[in-house]
Design an enzyme around this catalytic site. Structure first.
Site, mmCIF file in Angstrom:
data_model
loop_
_atom_site.group_PDB
_atom_site.id
_atom_site.type_symbol
_atom_site.label_atom_id
_atom_site.label_comp_id
_atom_site.label_asym_id
_atom_site.label_seq_id
_atom_site.Cartn_x
_atom_site.Cartn_y
_atom_site.Cartn_z
ATOM 1 N N GLY A 279 0.763 -1.248 0.000
ATOM 2 C CA GLY A 279 0.000 0.000 0.000
ATOM 3 C C GLY A 279 0.784 1.283 0.000
ATOM 4 O O GLY A 279 0.213 2.350 -0.261
ATOM 5 N N PRO B 105 4.492 -5.294 -0.512
ATOM 6 C CA PRO B 105 4.522 -4.082 -1.341
ATOM 7 C C PRO B 105 4.484 -4.403 -2.820
ATOM 8 O O PRO B 105 5.099 -5.365 -3.276
ATOM 9 C CB PRO B 105 5.868 -3.438 -0.974
ATOM 10 C CG PRO B 105 6.731 -4.573 -0.535
ATOM 11 C CD PRO B 105 5.827 -5.635 0.034
ATOM 12 N N GLY B 106 3.750 -3.612 -3.570
ATOM 13 C CA GLY B 106 3.696 -3.783 -5.019
ATOM 14 C C GLY B 106 4.198 -2.515 -5.687
ATOM 15 O O GLY B 106 5.360 -2.395 -6.087
ATOM 16 N N ARG B 107 3.299 -1.519 -5.759
ATOM 17 C CA ARG B 107 3.578 -0.268 -6.453
ATOM 18 C C ARG B 107 4.909 0.368 -6.034
ATOM 19 O O ARG B 107 5.662 0.835 -6.877
ATOM 20 C CB ARG B 107 2.448 0.715 -6.134
ATOM 21 C CG ARG B 107 2.550 2.021 -6.878
ATOM 22 C CD ARG B 107 1.540 3.044 -6.313
ATOM 23 N NE ARG B 107 0.272 2.501 -5.945
ATOM 24 C CZ ARG B 107 -0.813 2.488 -6.726
ATOM 25 N NH1 ARG B 107 -0.755 3.008 -7.917
ATOM 26 N NH2 ARG B 107 -1.938 1.966 -6.280
ATOM 27 N N ARG C 146 -4.719 3.460 -16.011
ATOM 28 C CA ARG C 146 -4.938 4.143 -14.732
ATOM 29 C C ARG C 146 -5.643 5.496 -14.860
ATOM 30 O O ARG C 146 -6.530 5.794 -14.058
ATOM 31 C CB ARG C 146 -3.624 4.289 -13.947
ATOM 32 C CG ARG C 146 -2.919 2.955 -13.668
ATOM 33 C CD ARG C 146 -1.803 3.054 -12.651
ATOM 34 N NE ARG C 146 -2.314 3.354 -11.344
ATOM 35 C CZ ARG C 146 -2.273 4.539 -10.781
ATOM 36 N NH1 ARG C 146 -1.704 5.553 -11.409
ATOM 37 N NH2 ARG C 146 -2.777 4.730 -9.593
ATOM 38 N N TYR D 184 -9.030 5.557 -12.781
ATOM 39 C CA TYR D 184 -8.999 6.247 -11.476
ATOM 40 C C TYR D 184 -8.738 7.741 -11.599
ATOM 41 O O TYR D 184 -8.353 8.372 -10.617
ATOM 42 C CB TYR D 184 -7.895 5.681 -10.567
ATOM 43 C CG TYR D 184 -7.717 4.188 -10.611
ATOM 44 C CD1 TYR D 184 -8.647 3.346 -10.005
ATOM 45 C CD2 TYR D 184 -6.606 3.623 -11.214
ATOM 46 C CE1 TYR D 184 -8.468 1.977 -10.021
ATOM 47 C CE2 TYR D 184 -6.422 2.250 -11.237
ATOM 48 C CZ TYR D 184 -7.359 1.434 -10.636
ATOM 49 O OH TYR D 184 -7.173 0.080 -10.660
ATOM 50 N N CYS E 26 -11.291 4.252 -29.318
ATOM 51 C CA CYS E 26 -12.565 4.948 -29.569
ATOM 52 C C CYS E 26 -13.389 5.082 -28.299
ATOM 53 O O CYS E 26 -14.438 4.433 -28.144
ATOM 54 C CB CYS E 26 -13.334 4.201 -30.641
ATOM 55 S SG CYS E 26 -12.354 4.091 -32.136
ATOM 56 N N GLU E 27 -12.922 5.893 -27.381
ATOM 57 C CA GLU E 27 -13.609 6.166 -26.119
ATOM 58 C C GLU E 27 -13.168 7.553 -25.679
ATOM 59 O O GLU E 27 -11.960 7.868 -25.736
ATOM 60 C CB GLU E 27 -13.121 5.222 -25.009
ATOM 61 C CG GLU E 27 -13.356 3.769 -25.236
ATOM 62 C CD GLU E 27 -14.527 3.222 -24.441
ATOM 63 O OE1 GLU E 27 -15.173 3.987 -23.703
ATOM 64 O OE2 GLU E 27 -14.780 2.029 -24.588
ATOM 65 N N TYR F 30 0.925 -1.442 -12.238
ATOM 66 C CA TYR F 30 -0.486 -1.433 -12.638
ATOM 67 C C TYR F 30 -0.700 -0.790 -13.997
ATOM 68 O O TYR F 30 -1.709 -0.130 -14.223
ATOM 69 C CB TYR F 30 -1.348 -0.742 -11.563
ATOM 70 C CG TYR F 30 -1.219 -1.391 -10.199
ATOM 71 C CD1 TYR F 30 -1.678 -2.683 -9.994
ATOM 72 C CD2 TYR F 30 -0.604 -0.738 -9.130
ATOM 73 C CE1 TYR F 30 -1.552 -3.305 -8.760
ATOM 74 C CE2 TYR F 30 -0.472 -1.343 -7.894
ATOM 75 C CZ TYR F 30 -0.945 -2.627 -7.714
ATOM 76 O OH TYR F 30 -0.816 -3.240 -6.505
HETATM 77 N N1 LLP Z 1 -1.609 -6.984 -0.896
HETATM 78 C C1 LLP Z 1 -2.905 -7.082 -1.253
HETATM 79 C C2 LLP Z 1 -3.754 -8.047 -0.584
HETATM 80 C C3 LLP Z 1 -3.402 -6.247 -2.261
HETATM 81 O O1 LLP Z 1 -4.688 -6.324 -2.603
HETATM 82 C C4 LLP Z 1 -2.533 -5.316 -2.909
HETATM 83 C C5 LLP Z 1 -3.033 -4.447 -3.977
HETATM 84 C C6 LLP Z 1 -1.187 -5.278 -2.498
HETATM 85 C C7 LLP Z 1 -0.765 -6.119 -1.487
HETATM 86 C C8 LLP Z 1 -0.189 -4.341 -3.113
HETATM 87 O O2 LLP Z 1 -0.524 -3.018 -2.898
HETATM 88 P P1 LLP Z 1 0.479 -1.849 -3.359
HETATM 89 O O3 LLP Z 1 1.732 -1.940 -2.505
HETATM 90 O O4 LLP Z 1 0.780 -2.053 -4.778
HETATM 91 O O5 LLP Z 1 -0.280 -0.614 -3.106
HETATM 92 N N2 LLP Z 1 -4.779 -0.971 -9.826
HETATM 93 C C9 LLP Z 1 -4.706 -0.003 -8.759
HETATM 94 C C10 LLP Z 1 -4.110 -0.599 -7.493
HETATM 95 C C11 LLP Z 1 -4.842 -1.822 -7.004
HETATM 96 C C12 LLP Z 1 -4.213 -2.419 -5.788
HETATM 97 C C13 LLP Z 1 -4.795 -3.755 -5.508
HETATM 98 N N3 LLP Z 1 -4.233 -4.431 -4.384
HETATM 99 C C14 LLP Z 1 -3.914 1.209 -9.253
HETATM 100 O O6 LLP Z 1 -3.476 1.203 -10.386
HETATM 101 O O7 LLP Z 1 -3.754 2.177 -8.517
#
Ligand code: LLP
Length: 433
Positions: free
Chosen positions: A251, A289-291, A327, A331, A359-360, A387
């Site tokens: 997150g 962590p992802g993003r 994105r 969003y 086409c949107e 993402y």
């Molecule tokens: N763990 C769980 C259970 C999650 O659902 C997620 C993201 C993460 C970890 C990783 O979160 P991060 O560190 O990346 O914030 N598509 C959207 C974001 C969707 C996030 C979904 N879950 C965007 O482009 O902003």
């Protein structure tokens, strides 16, 4: 190469600079990659990813921990390999992600499986692979997992995802820790769920987890969630169920538009202090962590096709679109858009809406951007490592873009551009009429 200017322009992120008026990632001019591989093209910096990971590693140093990269952010195999080789485990949400994770060489015990809708087939697949933990999101799922594991003569390692009812103060579509969200088990039902799980012979309780949302830019929501989770750990253990690890999810936000999230190491030293103060200093920590690991390591290069000035709006039509970069459409997200060749300062900028060929009306990448450009120029859409490619689609039968990984002065093609034939492969024509 003689460097006439080596400006880390005000708006550029680490690992990017203009050299000789050319945008460079690490040591590679991006224009060269666009010419070599075509556009739209995703390019990622290995050093940026490893540096983002290192901040977490510093913050958690000296504590038992596992960093499980949430691979939904970018699941390209070479990206996974990069992070797995640097020590990461992986957070997966589907059987498909499990296959990718294993193909990338992760140790199965370092895989955790999140998500509200795991199927029986996915549970069997993950049990067979020997993953480290199932993050279970409902009582019904817990019972099905127990049954599946029992039938296989296994005990599934489980953690219950708790919904701490904390406001992550982020976009409503990416906020997940509030009561009204579909995620996790409500705070008040958690203790009973653990007592129940501990009594199931197909399950082995190993942890507890939460994830309150994405693109979080403040420390407060994390501290609140931690307090609530630790309260639960205390109550669960008082009922005789041991919790080996605590998973605080992912997150952490990144800088898209001058955002100032805490640095991962600063955040974690603060969170660890709180854990210590509450007597949980030695507990094993998992994070997802992802993003924050990949987001600012990537750009999408796109070519300007047409300038379409108008009475009300000026449109800059580029060859990347909402199918590549969903994105903004989904969003209203902001991504910086910068020229690949730095314009001369005396050139006059015009305000443009940067839009794609789909086409949107929702197919836009940036609104009201001051840019001085001509048809044929290249632009870099920044912060496109997370993402974007993983959410790309084939809408309008557009092939998904190619991807390149930069490492110092070297660049490697890590995904070929998708062809129409690739898209047709799984389709079947009707027999001749
Ligand atoms: N763990 C769980 C259970 C999650 O659902 C997620 C993201 C993460 C970890 C990783 O979160 P991060 O560190 O990346 O914030 N598509 C959207 C974001 C969707 C996030 C979904 N879950 C965007 O482009 O902003």
């Amino acid at each position: 190469m003689t460097t006439t200017s080596d400006l880390p322009a005000a708006d550029l992120l680490p690992f990017f600079a203009y050299r000789d008026q050319q945008l460079v990632m690490e040591g590679v001019p991006l224009e060269r990659l666009a010419h070599e591989h075509g556009t739209p093209l995703f390019v990622y910096s290995k050093a940026a990813m490893l540096s983002a990971l290192a901040a977490y590693q510093r913050g958690l140093k000296g504590r038992p921990h596992l960093i499980c990269y949430a691979m939904k952010a970018n699941s390209s195999l070479a990206i996974l390999q990069t992070l797995v080789r640097a020590g990461c485990g992986l957070d997966i949400v589907s059987g498909g992600e499990l296959e990718r994770a294993l193909a990338a060489g992760v140790e199965p015990s370092k895989v955790i499986f999140s998500g509200v809708g795991k199927t029986r087939a996915e549970m069997r697949q993950a049990l067979t692979a020997g993953i480290g933990c199932f993050n279970v999101e409902s009582r019904a799922e817990l019972d099905v997992l127990n049954e599946v594991a029992h039938d296989m003569g296994r005990r599934a390692p489980v953690s219950v995802r708790v919904n701490p009812n904390v406001d992550a103060q982020t976009h409503p579509y990416i906020s997940t820790g509030l009561k009204g969200n579909k995620f996790g088990i409500a705070h008040e039902d958690v203790i009973d769920t653990y007592v129940h799980a501990a009594a199931c012979d197909g399950l082995r309780v190993v942890g507890i987890d939460c994830h309150i949302g994405s693109q979080i830019t403040q420390t407060g929501p994390y501290l609140d969630a931690m307090d609530r989770v630790l309260d639960l750990v205390e109550a669960i253990e008082a009922r005789g169920v041991a919790i080996e690890h605590i998973d605080f999810g992912g997150g952490l936000g990144i800088d898209y538009q001058g955002d100032t999230p805490p640095e991962a190491d600063a955040l974690w030293s603060q969170l660890l202090q709180r854990m210590e103060a509450r007597g949980y200093g030695d507990r094993k920590i998992y994070i997802e962590p992802g993003r924050s690991l990949v987001g600012n390591a990537g750009v999408c290069l796109t070519e300007v096709l047409y300038l379409k000035p108008g009475e009300h709006k000026n449109f800059l039509i580029v060859d990347a679109a909402m199918n590549d970069l969903p994105r903004p459409a989904m969003y209203q997200a902001f991504h910086r858009i910068v020229p690949v060749a730095q314009p001369q300062t005396e050139e006059q900028a015009t305000t443009w809406d940067v839009v794609g060929p789909v086409c949107e009306s929702g197919d836009w990448l940036g609104r009201d951007r001051a840019l001085s450009v001509r048809a044929g120029d290249l632009l870099a859409v920044m912060s496109a490592g997370a993402y974007c490619m993983s959410m790309a689609s084939n809408y309008n039968t557009r092939g998904r873009a190619a991807e390149v990984l930069v490492d110092g002065t070297r660049s490697t093609l890590i995904r070929e551009r998708e062809t129409p034939a690739d898209q047709f492969r799984t389709e079947r024509m009707l027999p001749a009429a």
